[in-house]
Scaffold this active site. Structure first.
Site, PDB file in Angstrom:
ATOM      1  N   GLY A 197       0.829  -1.216   0.000  1.00  0.00           N
ATOM      2  CA  GLY A 197       0.000   0.000   0.000  1.00  0.00           C
ATOM      3  C   GLY A 197       0.850   1.248   0.000  1.00  0.00           C
ATOM      4  CG  ASN A 198      -0.303   4.652  -1.481  1.00  0.00           C
ATOM      5  OD1 ASN A 198      -1.028   5.444  -0.894  1.00  0.00           O
ATOM      6  ND2 ASN A 198      -0.688   4.005  -2.581  1.00  0.00           N
ATOM      7  CG  HIS A 199       2.807   6.304   4.184  1.00  0.00           C
ATOM      8  ND1 HIS A 199       2.415   5.631   5.315  1.00  0.00           N
ATOM      9  CD2 HIS A 199       4.092   5.932   3.942  1.00  0.00           C
ATOM     10  CE1 HIS A 199       3.417   4.899   5.758  1.00  0.00           C
ATOM     11  NE2 HIS A 199       4.447   5.048   4.931  1.00  0.00           N
ATOM     12  CB  SER A 200      -2.510   8.221  -0.443  1.00  0.00           C
ATOM     13  OG  SER A 200      -3.556   9.116  -0.711  1.00  0.00           O
TER      14      SER A 200
END
Ligand code: FMN
Length: 378
Positions: A197-200
């Site tokens: 995933g990512n930190h958005s």
């Protein structure tokens, strides 16, 4: 434009006189319709003199004209300022017990409501739930201002300044336009329980969706792994790039691709749960470039892409390259510092040039919304 200005019985009703003038000064014809209680706060004589029209709020006078239908059908825009808590409740339930509520129900014109009341009344869950009902129905509800209230106290609930109401009410320039906004961050499965995933945080996309909604657009929000989403728009929840691609298969007038989309996915996600072992190797393969794909298959759609770079200095060049490579009309470049933050530095790049801006995500969202409005104005 013919504006029906509804005035309800709050302390700020006297300020509606300024609103009549301001709309008239912009060349609009204003039909004023106060409630019976509004006339306890501002005189009919004053409203008639300023609007230049006689006011008759009796539902049963001049019955042959069927006035509520006539007034409703003639309006191009309906603005209710100030709107009392009681009025919000009546509008939310469709209670038509006076000329104003009947005229609103008899109209297909866009409706803008400007609530004004004490902070406790505004924050009361009954009022907030009525506001959500109205927003879900496509009615634009302007947030009240924070400031001095009727007595010595102050807080949220004050009627906004006349010029702010005028700007908000006439901003409905995206009426009739459908805009797709993607927000959040995608997740690519590694196995049945793990993902890349990512930190958005999705905050930027959500602010854009809200400002577009407030500008009158019909918003389709595609929320990638977001729990909380705003009212007054269609929301599709997705998780992976594949799901996002499927959800994006819609005909719209504009697309804002604010979601952080994974560039890679695991080639063969494990069907069950991987357990601890010597170590495994994951083969990552590139995902599809969804915005490039959308813009090439939908050439008439105004598409906006985002570019994210760690180094703000190289951002302009990266954004310019993306503008061409992805075939979009506007690229919003922002730095990785913006991830999860309330504020952001951006550079907007289109075929005309570059514009730098800094501020809250709400302020940047308004800037992007204005670019969309400008595009459809041409
Ligand atoms: C002095 C005074 C000030 C009021 N101010 C407000 C107000 O700012 N907002 C509000 O929602 N109601 C306010 N009210 C209550 C409304 O007048 C009351 O709910 C009324 O039924 C509203 O009628 P209408 O919505 O048909 O105009 C006030 C009442 C009084 C006596």
């Amino acid at each position: 434009m013919r504006i029906l200005l509804g005035i309800t019985g709050g302390i700020a009703a006297y300020k509606a006189t300024g609103l009549i003038r301001a709309f008239q000064d912009l060349g609009h014809a204003v039909e004023v319709l106060p409630t019976e209680n509004a006339l306890r706060f501002v005189g009919k004589t004053t409203l008639e003199a300023i609007s230049g029209k006689n006011i008759d709020i009796d539902m049963y006078s001049d019955v042959a004209q069927v006035r509520h239908v006539e007034i409703g059908q003639q309006a191009d825009l309906i603005v209710i300022a100030p709107a009392t808590a009681s009025f919000l409740s009546r509008l939310a339930t469709g209670l038509a017990d006076d000329l104003l509520t009947n005229a609103i129900l008899a109209s297909r014109a866009p409706v803008v409501v400007c609530p004004a009341m004490h902070t406790e009344m505004w924050e009361n869950s009954a009022t907030q739930s009525n506001v959500r009902v109205l927003q879900d129905r496509g009615i634009r509800v302007m947030s009240p201002a924070v400031g001095r209230l009727t007595g010595a106290d102050s807080g949220a609930g004050r009627m906004p300044e006349v010029q702010d109401i005028v700007r908000y009410a006439l901003m409905g320039e995206l009426n009739g336009k459908t805009v797709m906004v993607t927000a959040g961050g995608t997740r690519e499965p590694i196995d049945a329980v793990r993902f890349i995933g990512n930190h958005s945080s999705g905050r930027m996309g959500i602010e854009i969706a809200k400002t577009l909604r407030d500008a009158g657009a019909q918003v389709l929000l595609i929320a990638a792994n977001l729990d909380a989403t705003p009212n007054g728009m269609e929301v599709i929840h997705v998780s992976s790039v594949d799901e996002l691609e499927q959800a994006m298969n819609r005909e719209v007038d504009a697309v804002v691709m604010a979601a952080a989309v994974s560039d890679y996915r695991v080639e063969d996600p494990f069907a069950g749960k991987l357990s601890r072992s010597e170590g495994i190797e994951l083969k990552l393969i590139p995902t599809k470039d969804l915005i490039a794909q959308y813009s090439s298959t939908h050439p008439g759609v105004f598409t906006i892409a985002f570019a994210l770079a760690a180094n703000i200095e190289s951002l302009e060049q990266i954004a310019k390259t993306k503008l061409i490579d992805k075939g979009v009309q506007l690229v919003v470049g922002n730095s990785t510092k913006a991830l999860g933050s309330e504020v952001t530095d951006v550079i907007l790049v289109d075929s005309q040039g570059s514009q730098s801006a800094a501020g809250s995500k709400r302020a940047i969202a308004e800037l992007i919304t204005q670019r969309i409005i400008d595009h459809f104005r041409q």
